[in-house]
Design an enzyme around this catalytic site. Structure first.
Site, PDB file in Angstrom:
ATOM      1  N   GLY A 140       0.814  -1.220   0.000  1.00  0.00           N
ATOM      2  CA  GLY A 140       0.000   0.000   0.000  1.00  0.00           C
ATOM      3  C   GLY A 140       0.838   1.256   0.000  1.00  0.00           C
ATOM      4  O   GLY A 140       0.610   2.168  -0.794  1.00  0.00           O
ATOM      5  N   ALA A 141       1.816   1.310   0.890  1.00  0.00           N
ATOM      6  CA  ALA A 141       2.630   2.511   1.011  1.00  0.00           C
ATOM      7  C   ALA A 141       3.808   2.218   1.922  1.00  0.00           C
ATOM      8  O   ALA A 141       3.837   1.189   2.586  1.00  0.00           O
ATOM      9  CB  ALA A 141       1.813   3.661   1.591  1.00  0.00           C
ATOM     10  N   GLU A 180       6.721   3.997   4.754  1.00  0.00           N
ATOM     11  CA  GLU A 180       6.930   5.115   5.668  1.00  0.00           C
ATOM     12  C   GLU A 180       8.341   5.685   5.670  1.00  0.00           C
ATOM     13  O   GLU A 180       8.772   6.253   6.684  1.00  0.00           O
ATOM     14  CB  GLU A 180       6.571   4.660   7.086  1.00  0.00           C
ATOM     15  CG  GLU A 180       7.538   3.639   7.728  1.00  0.00           C
ATOM     16  CD  GLU A 180       7.141   2.170   7.559  1.00  0.00           C
ATOM     17  OE1 GLU A 180       6.378   1.865   6.623  1.00  0.00           O
ATOM     18  OE2 GLU A 180       7.607   1.336   8.354  1.00  0.00           O
ATOM     19  N   ASN A 181       9.112   5.602   4.574  1.00  0.00           N
ATOM     20  CA  ASN A 181      10.480   6.120   4.539  1.00  0.00           C
ATOM     21  C   ASN A 181      10.569   7.494   5.205  1.00  0.00           C
ATOM     22  O   ASN A 181       9.727   8.348   4.993  1.00  0.00           O
ATOM     23  CB  ASN A 181      10.937   6.272   3.084  1.00  0.00           C
ATOM     24  CG  ASN A 181      10.563   5.075   2.254  1.00  0.00           C
ATOM     25  OD1 ASN A 181      10.934   3.966   2.564  1.00  0.00           O
ATOM     26  ND2 ASN A 181       9.758   5.305   1.217  1.00  0.00           N
ATOM     27  N   GLU A 230       4.202  -2.531  13.308  1.00  0.00           N
ATOM     28  CA  GLU A 230       2.989  -2.630  12.494  1.00  0.00           C
ATOM     29  C   GLU A 230       1.727  -2.793  13.347  1.00  0.00           C
ATOM     30  O   GLU A 230       0.701  -2.154  13.079  1.00  0.00           O
ATOM     31  CB  GLU A 230       3.106  -3.755  11.470  1.00  0.00           C
ATOM     32  CG  GLU A 230       4.197  -3.535  10.419  1.00  0.00           C
ATOM     33  CD  GLU A 230       4.055  -2.223   9.658  1.00  0.00           C
ATOM     34  OE1 GLU A 230       2.985  -1.577   9.721  1.00  0.00           O
ATOM     35  OE2 GLU A 230       5.042  -1.815   9.005  1.00  0.00           O
ATOM     36  N   HIS A 269      -1.601   6.070   8.604  1.00  0.00           N
ATOM     37  CA  HIS A 269      -0.761   4.943   9.027  1.00  0.00           C
ATOM     38  C   HIS A 269       0.727   5.257   8.797  1.00  0.00           C
ATOM     39  O   HIS A 269       1.542   5.124   9.714  1.00  0.00           O
ATOM     40  CB  HIS A 269      -1.177   3.689   8.256  1.00  0.00           C
ATOM     41  CG  HIS A 269      -0.370   2.471   8.555  1.00  0.00           C
ATOM     42  ND1 HIS A 269      -0.782   1.501   9.431  1.00  0.00           N
ATOM     43  CD2 HIS A 269       0.844   2.057   8.088  1.00  0.00           C
ATOM     44  CE1 HIS A 269       0.132   0.551   9.506  1.00  0.00           C
ATOM     45  NE2 HIS A 269       1.126   0.854   8.682  1.00  0.00           N
ATOM     46  N   GLU A 270       1.054   5.680   7.597  1.00  0.00           N
ATOM     47  CA  GLU A 270       2.468   5.948   7.297  1.00  0.00           C
ATOM     48  C   GLU A 270       2.974   7.117   8.125  1.00  0.00           C
ATOM     49  O   GLU A 270       4.113   7.115   8.590  1.00  0.00           O
ATOM     50  CB  GLU A 270       2.674   6.211   5.800  1.00  0.00           C
ATOM     51  CG  GLU A 270       2.153   5.121   4.861  1.00  0.00           C
ATOM     52  CD  GLU A 270       2.545   3.701   5.233  1.00  0.00           C
ATOM     53  OE1 GLU A 270       3.613   3.520   5.847  1.00  0.00           O
ATOM     54  OE2 GLU A 270       1.769   2.759   4.925  1.00  0.00           O
TER      55      GLU A 270
END
Ligand code: TRP
Ligand code: ZN
Length: 875
Positions: free
Chosen positions: A263-264, A266-267, A322, A299-300
């Site tokens: 989905g994505a 989080e860098n 997570e 979330h990210e």
């Protein structure tokens, strides 16, 4: 490909060296990108053994040169997993030069090309495909990244942190330099290069710092960016208010890419998103898609604390970041929308998909003991069950104490890589509670089952509630210990009102949480004049299966009167399950089908109450075929489909007028808006439309056709299209499907829905459609969204067609897995999962599923697919 090896948690050792600083120089070219890395190394005081070599990870790298402290270095060996360097000084600057080929990278890990742009995905172990490195989350370093590229084709060059320098180079090239002041593990590294455009905004933090917000997209998608930025600001604000967490850098960037495995990501300071989880405008995105964008952006963002500032020591701790972050994003969504409906939707996902995982060959604890390929452990168990465990902690401690535990955790471990024990220890410390039994939730796989017994004693005026718990064996774990299970409950009187709770003379109010610790345990409630009806596991206070027999009258009372919204819905689901179970038995015995009157009266009662349209839309949904299947030790896939379909059609016919009246009442005839009233109205209206069309009446088709043509938003348009395309007569949907394709062929995300609608048609022709659509110009096996939209949707959302008796559904999946195994192992290993759920199928289907698994296993396999398929064949 040799047989892959297994990694064990018990073998964890700190690294031989630490890396304080990384200087990367990435010279971007499609076929041969050059990466120069300078690692500032020092021996790790935690590993005092003398002369330990340095083992760096590296995969698909072409090594050009190695220098140590400025001099050529040759005391090294290339290994299967990277490179081993011997006799290094205690402190050293190690410079390596490698070459990589982003254009050839179809695995979408490391540096790759999407839509002509360079982008990266480094979690979990992608950084080792960019350069030689200690690619493990307990090595935290400061990164400084210089990127150079063709200036015309790649005008925008991004990496983590702050921009510190940029300039022109010869030959039409340019460079930028980014510096990230926060030490981070390599999995949080990101780099982007392309012709991108930004939607910009700003956020002022709690302490008054200004943060630049930038969403980078392709030019034609600029109008789809506003919602993500609005969501981001809401999330930033929420994390300050609810968790006291402020953002730390001066800039927060999000980049949308079309080819993305998940989905994505989080860098740090530079999130990379699957465009499906960040782009949305009302014309092309459904309300559901808007919701997904909001929740994934949140979330990210929340990972910046739960994941980035405090990270994982090793990948066995994945749920540390997570589970906690999913819990946080669920809390955020509950605060933005209807908390009860959010909870219902989260639990519905958990109880179908996660419970099935926990009962199958890939079952694993939330903190696994071993893995072959870590990518296979980004699972519903780690994410969703992990979130349930954190939710139980919050419930056991109470929010204020949980919040103090969270503060302690972030303060104590800021900048460190830690374990799940460290997190739980903070919660134990602030609460004074002994959480050692609770830790079993992290160690034991499988879904616990709770059995309920009740006994009322009129002479003593007492009510005894007895709970028995048992967790079934899972692969590698035959013996299970009792868990600490928080059971939130109330007692209802004959009118469904909450009774005062008195336990051992102590008045506990209307609702309490009892702690089940033993295999069997009883509670005696006092001063009750009549037998009460327990409302158990309110809000789904623990991720368990509840075996709690109730009469239809009791379920009906809970459905209409329970003060807990979740348990109202749960009672309705149970009534529907009972009715469908009766139909399944009639079907199996060759009898005429007769819908049980209790479900009919339940619908009659529901349809009279329009107070909460969002909730009503939820209450009117019958349990999914997947959830129905969860109830049986041996699944009769055809009978389930026939029974559910029959119930749906009978209810649709019986309540046609009521559904039509509701449809008309909630068809607001106002221009689209995202207001909660409108969202709820669309949800309820489209639920009614699906029932109306289920009658296959001309009038209903006309209504759907009108809605399809007149809709000013994707929610209504897609709902109408689905209703038409899922009609028994395939001709009904033909014109609409063609018109939709014409209108949206340029929009990849909308075309994903167009693919899914067709292959989720619950009729015999669905598989033929799948085969035709595989050759459609908009389809590509290289794009994960397309694979999910076509193959994923068919296998997961069309169970009766996937499980065709002739096995053609299984064969189609196996063919796709074999093809994808070469291109993108991570996606192949996810796609194959429905084929591994053969344990509860009939012998005929079980044999066919295993034969297809064996056909896959006979190929040369990636570790990803090998791990999943071999576990499935062993069970
Ligand atoms: N950490 C990401 C998240 O939870 C998950 C993720 C994104 C991921 N891309 C990935 C995990 C690739 C494994 C591989 O949001
Ligand atoms: Zn996450």
């Amino acid at each position: 490909m040799s047989q892959p090896s297994t990694i064990h948690l018990k073998d964890y050792l700190p690294p031989a060296f630490l890396i304080d600083q990384v200087e990367l120089d990435v010279d971007l070219h499609l076929e041969n990108t050059r990466v120069v890395s300078r690692l500032h190394l020092r021996r790790n005081p935690q590993r005092p053994e003398p002369g330990l070599p340095l083992e760096l990870h590296g995969q698909e790298l072409t090594l050009h040169s190695i220098q140590v402290n400025g001099a050529p270095f040759s005391d090294y060996q290339l290994t299967e997993s990277g490179i081993t360097l011997h006799h290094l000084p205690d402190q050293a600057v190690l410079e390596t030069q490698v070459e990589i080929s982003p254009a050839q990278n179809t695995a979408l890990e490391g540096l790759y090309i999407s839509g002509g742009h360079f982008c990266t995905q480094c979690e979990a172990e992608g950084f080792r495909r960019i350069t030689y490195y200690l690619d493990r989350p307990d090595v935290l370093a400061r990164f400084r990244t210089r990127i150079s590229a063709d200036a015309a084709r790649y005008p925008v060059l991004l990496s983590n942190g702050n921009l510190i320098e940029q300039g022109q180079l010869e030959g039409g090239r340019h460079f930028v330099c980014w510096e990230d002041p926060f030490p981070k593990p390599a999995y949080l590294f990101a780099l982007v290069g392309g012709q991108l455009h930004a939607v910009k905004d700003q956020f002022t933090t709690l302490s008054g710092r200004k943060v630049a917000l930038e969403l980078w997209v392709e030019e034609e998608n600029l109008h789809k960016g506003q919602h993500a930025l609005t969501s981001l600001k809401k999330a930033m604000q929420w994390d300050e208010t609810v968790y006291g967490r402020e953002y730390d850098l001066d800039i927060y960037m999000i980049v949308a890419v079309n080819d993305f495995n998940m989905g994505a990501m989080e860098n740090k300071g530079l999130n990379i998103f699957n465009s499906a989880c960040v782009l949305a405008d009302p014309k092309s995105a459904t309300d559901r898609a808007f919701h997904r964008v909001e929740s994934v952006v949140a979330h990210e963002y929340f990972h910046n604390w739960s994941g980035n500032r405090v990270t994982c020591r090793d990948w066995f701790q994945l749920s540390l970041k997570e589970g906690f972050t999913v819990f946080r994003d669920q809390q955020f969504s509950a605060d933005q929308h209807s908390a009860a409906v959010e909870r219902i939707q989260n639990v519905a996902l958990l109880r179908t998909a996660q419970f099935a995982e926990d009962a199958g060959p890939t079952a694993h604890p939330v903190r696994p003991e071993s893995y072959i390929e870590i990518n296979n452990f980004y699972t519903l168990t780690i994410y969703e069950k992990g979130a349930e465990i954190v939710r139980m902690l919050a419930e056991l401690l109470g929010w204020p104490t949980f919040r103090r535990g969270s503060d302690l955790y972030f303060e104590r471990f800021d900048g460190q890589a830690v374990t799940i024990e460290d997190f739980v220890a903070c919660m134990a410390e602030v609460s004074g509670q002994d959480l050692s039994q609770f830790m079993r939730w992290y160690h034991q796989a499988g879904t616990p089952q709770l059995r309920v017994e009740r006994h009322y004693d009129p002479a003593a005026r007492t009510f005894t509630l007895t709970l028995h718990q048992q967790t079934p064996p899972t692969p590698g774990q035959s013996d299970k210990q009792p868990l600490l299970i928080p059971v939130k409950l109330g007692l209802l009187d004959a009118q469904g009102q909450d009774l005062p709770l008195i336990l051992k003379g102590e008045a506990l109010g209307d609702e309490t949480v009892i702690h089940l610790r033993e295999a069997s345990q009883s509670w005696v409630f006092e001063q009750l004049d009549a037998a009460p009806l327990p409302s158990l596991l309110r809000g789904f206070s623990a991720p368990v299966k509840l075996d709690y027999p109730r009469t239809d009258a009791e379920l009906a009372l809970q459905l209409t009167q329970d003060s807990d919204g979740f348990n109202r819905w749960e009672a309705g689901q149970k009534l529907a399950l009972n009715a469908i179970d009766a139909l399944i038995q009639q079907q199996q015995q060759g009898q005429d089908l007769q819908l049980h009157p209790s479900l009919v009266s339940a619908f009659a009662a529901l349809l009279q109450d329009h107070q909460d349209p969002m909730m009503l839309a939820e209450l009117l949904q019958l349990p999914s075929e997947a959830y129905i299947a969860e109830q049986y030790a041996c699944v009769d896939i055809d009978a389930i489909h026939i029974a559910r379909d029959y119930a749906r059609k009978m209810l649709a016919t019986r309540f046609y007028d009521a559904f039509l009246a509701l449809y008309q009442r909630f068809d607001l005839q106002a221009p689209w808006s995202a207001e909660p009233e409108q969202l709820a109205a669309r949800q309820l209206k489209n639920t009614c439309l699906a029932y109306l069309v289920a009658t296959e009446s001309e009038a209903a088709f006309t209504l759907a056709q009108q809605q399809f043509e007149q809709a000013d938003n994707m929610t209504d348009q897609l709902a109408a299209l689905t209703a038409l395309a899922h009609a028994e007569d395939p001709a009904q949907g033909q014109a609409a499907l063609r018109a939709f394709e014409q209108r949206w062929q340029q929009d990849a995300l909308v075309m994903d829905s167009w693919f899914s609608v067709q292959v989720t048609r619950p009729y015999a022709d669905a598989l033929d459609r799948l085969h035709q659509l595989k050759t459609h110009p908009a389809f590509s096996m290289k794009n994960p969204n397309k694979v999910r939209a076509l193959l994923g949707a068919f296998c997961q959302q069309n169970p009766s067609r996937f499980h065709r008796r002739d096995g053609a559904g299984y064969a189609a999946l196996a063919d796709a897995v074999i093809e994808l195994n070469q291109l993108n192992p991570q996606i192949a290993a996810r796609l194959v999962l429905p084929l591994t759920r053969h344990q509860r199928m009939d012998d005929h289907r079980k044999a066919q599923m295993k034969a297809e698994l064996q056909r896959i296993q006979d190929q040369p396999l990636s570790p990803d697919v090998y791990e999943v398929v071999s576990k499935a064949l062993a069970s």
